[in-house]
Scaffold this motif. Structure first.
Motif, short mmCIF file in Angstrom:
data_model
loop_
_atom_site.label_atom_id
_atom_site.label_comp_id
_atom_site.label_asym_id
_atom_site.label_seq_id
_atom_site.Cartn_x
_atom_site.Cartn_y
_atom_site.Cartn_z
N LEU A 25 0.83 -1.21 0.00
CA LEU A 25 0.00 0.00 0.00
C LEU A 25 0.86 1.26 0.00
O LEU A 25 0.62 2.19 -0.78
N LYS A 26 1.88 1.27 0.85
CA LYS A 26 2.77 2.44 0.91
C LYS A 26 3.48 2.62 -0.43
O LYS A 26 3.58 3.74 -0.94
N LEU A 27 3.94 1.53 -1.01
CA LEU A 27 4.63 1.58 -2.29
C LEU A 27 3.72 2.15 -3.38
O LEU A 27 4.11 3.06 -4.11
N SER A 28 2.50 1.64 -3.47
CA SER A 28 1.59 2.13 -4.53
C SER A 28 1.22 3.58 -4.31
O SER A 28 1.12 4.36 -5.27
N THR A 29 1.03 3.98 -3.07
CA THR A 29 0.69 5.38 -2.76
C THR A 29 1.84 6.31 -3.14
O THR A 29 1.61 7.35 -3.78
N LEU A 30 3.05 5.94 -2.77
CA LEU A 30 4.21 6.78 -3.10
C LEU A 30 4.50 6.79 -4.60
O LEU A 30 4.91 7.81 -5.14
N ARG A 31 4.25 5.67 -5.26
CA ARG A 31 4.44 5.64 -6.72
C ARG A 31 3.47 6.60 -7.40
O ARG A 31 3.83 7.26 -8.37
N MET A 32 2.23 6.64 -6.89
CA MET A 32 1.23 7.54 -7.45
C MET A 32 1.71 9.00 -7.33
O MET A 32 1.65 9.77 -8.29
N ILE A 33 2.18 9.37 -6.15
CA ILE A 33 2.66 10.73 -5.92
C ILE A 33 3.88 11.02 -6.80
O ILE A 33 3.96 12.07 -7.44
N ARG A 34 4.81 10.09 -6.83
CA ARG A 34 6.02 10.28 -7.62
C ARG A 34 5.70 10.42 -9.11
O ARG A 34 6.31 11.25 -9.80
N PHE A 71 -16.54 6.61 -0.51
CA PHE A 71 -16.58 5.22 -0.08
C PHE A 71 -17.39 5.05 1.20
O PHE A 71 -18.10 4.08 1.37
N THR A 72 -17.27 6.02 2.10
CA THR A 72 -18.02 5.96 3.36
C THR A 72 -19.52 6.09 3.08
O THR A 72 -20.32 5.31 3.59
N LYS A 73 -19.88 7.07 2.24
CA LYS A 73 -21.29 7.26 1.89
C LYS A 73 -21.83 6.07 1.10
O LYS A 73 -23.00 5.72 1.21
N GLY A 74 -20.99 5.46 0.28
CA GLY A 74 -21.40 4.32 -0.54
C GLY A 74 -21.33 3.00 0.21
O GLY A 74 -21.55 1.94 -0.36
N GLN A 75 -21.02 3.08 1.49
CA GLN A 75 -20.93 1.91 2.37
C GLN A 75 -20.00 0.84 1.80
O GLN A 75 -20.37 -0.32 1.64
N ARG A 76 -18.78 1.29 1.49
CA ARG A 76 -17.72 0.39 1.02
C ARG A 76 -16.59 0.44 2.05
O ARG A 76 -15.57 1.09 1.83
N PRO A 77 -16.78 -0.22 3.19
CA PRO A 77 -15.80 -0.11 4.28
C PRO A 77 -14.38 -0.56 3.90
O PRO A 77 -13.41 0.03 4.36
N GLU A 78 -14.25 -1.57 3.02
CA GLU A 78 -12.90 -2.03 2.66
C GLU A 78 -12.15 -0.96 1.87
O GLU A 78 -10.96 -0.74 2.10
N LEU A 79 -12.86 -0.26 0.98
CA LEU A 79 -12.22 0.83 0.22
C LEU A 79 -11.98 2.05 1.10
O LEU A 79 -10.97 2.74 0.95
N ALA A 80 -12.90 2.29 2.03
CA ALA A 80 -12.74 3.42 2.96
C ALA A 80 -11.51 3.19 3.85
O ALA A 80 -10.73 4.12 4.09
N ASP A 81 -11.32 1.96 4.31
CA ASP A 81 -10.15 1.64 5.14
C ASP A 81 -8.86 1.86 4.37
O ASP A 81 -7.88 2.40 4.90
N LYS A 82 -8.85 1.42 3.11
CA LYS A 82 -7.67 1.59 2.26
C LYS A 82 -7.37 3.08 2.09
O LYS A 82 -6.22 3.52 2.20
N ALA A 83 -8.42 3.87 1.81
CA ALA A 83 -8.25 5.31 1.63
C ALA A 83 -7.71 5.96 2.91
O ALA A 83 -6.84 6.83 2.85
N LYS A 84 -8.20 5.53 4.08
CA LYS A 84 -7.72 6.08 5.35
C LYS A 84 -6.23 5.82 5.52
O LYS A 84 -5.48 6.70 5.95
N LYS A 85 -5.81 4.61 5.20
CA LYS A 85 -4.39 4.26 5.33
C LYS A 85 -3.54 5.07 4.35
O LYS A 85 -2.45 5.54 4.69
N GLU A 86 -4.04 5.26 3.13
CA GLU A 86 -3.32 6.07 2.14
C GLU A 86 -3.21 7.52 2.60
O GLU A 86 -2.16 8.15 2.43
N ILE A 87 -4.28 8.04 3.20
CA ILE A 87 -4.28 9.41 3.73
C ILE A 87 -3.18 9.57 4.78
O ILE A 87 -2.44 10.55 4.78
N GLU A 88 -3.07 8.58 5.68
CA GLU A 88 -2.04 8.63 6.72
C GLU A 88 -0.64 8.65 6.11
O GLU A 88 0.25 9.36 6.57
N ILE A 89 -0.44 7.85 5.06
CA ILE A 89 0.87 7.81 4.38
C ILE A 89 1.18 9.17 3.77
O ILE A 89 2.27 9.72 3.96
N VAL A 90 0.21 9.74 3.06
CA VAL A 90 0.42 11.01 2.35
C VAL A 90 0.66 12.16 3.33
O VAL A 90 1.52 13.02 3.10
#
Length: 155
Positions: A25-34, A71-90
């Motif tokens: 997850l960290k790798l993909s997030t940083l690759r996106m930014i880079r 994702f939260t409004k769409g009730q997609r908890p797995e995607l919301a969790d992933k987004a939260k972790k990506e936010i923390e990385i960024v």
């Protein structure tokens, strides 16, 4: 004293560490930014300044926060969790965010300093305030604060 590495170098080094440590997850997030940094450099045909890199990271953070909301409004908890972790990385690559009180102080001081009086001065006030808060505060929050202060000053 050794020179401080640029933010771009820090991201690249952290990306290598994430690759070695198999942190997907960290790798993909940083690759996106880079990738966005590299695209911006190609468009500019030159290296980016630290402020420009910070702007790209802040823009990424904003997109991730919007995704989290969707994702939260769409009730997609797995995607919301992933987004939260990506936010923390960024967030680790952005300057320390100012508290609401610190932002409000800067906004009030600037409004008084330039003598902004009412709603017609919102644009000029934002033009003076945002460079001071670059990467340190959310523009939406600052805009709302400026609007509230200038709207209340017309009474």
């Amino acid at each position: 004293m050794p020179e401080q590495p640029s933010l771009e170098e820090v991201i690249f080094n952290d990306m290598k560490e994430a690759l070695k440590g198999k942190e997907k997850l960290k790798l993909s997030t940083l690759r996106m930014i880079r990738a966005e940094i590299k695209n911006a450099e190609i468009s500019k045909k030159d290296k980016l300044t630290e402020d420009e890199v910070i702007r790209i990271i802040a823009h990424n953070l904003k997109k991730l926060e919007e995704s989290l909301d969707i994702f939260t409004k769409g009730q997609r908890p797995e995607l919301a969790d992933k987004a939260k972790k990506e936010i923390e990385i960024v967030k680790k690559y952005l300057p320390e965010q100012l508290s609401k009180e610190e932002v409000e102080k800067i906004v009030k001081v600037t409004i008084i300093k330039f003598g902004f009086k009412g709603p017609q001065d919102i644009g000029p006030a934002m033009k003076e305030i945002m460079p001071q808060l670059k990467g340190k505060a959310d523009g939406k929050i600052v805009n709302k604060m400026v609007r509230d202060l200038l709207d209340s000053s017309k009474n």
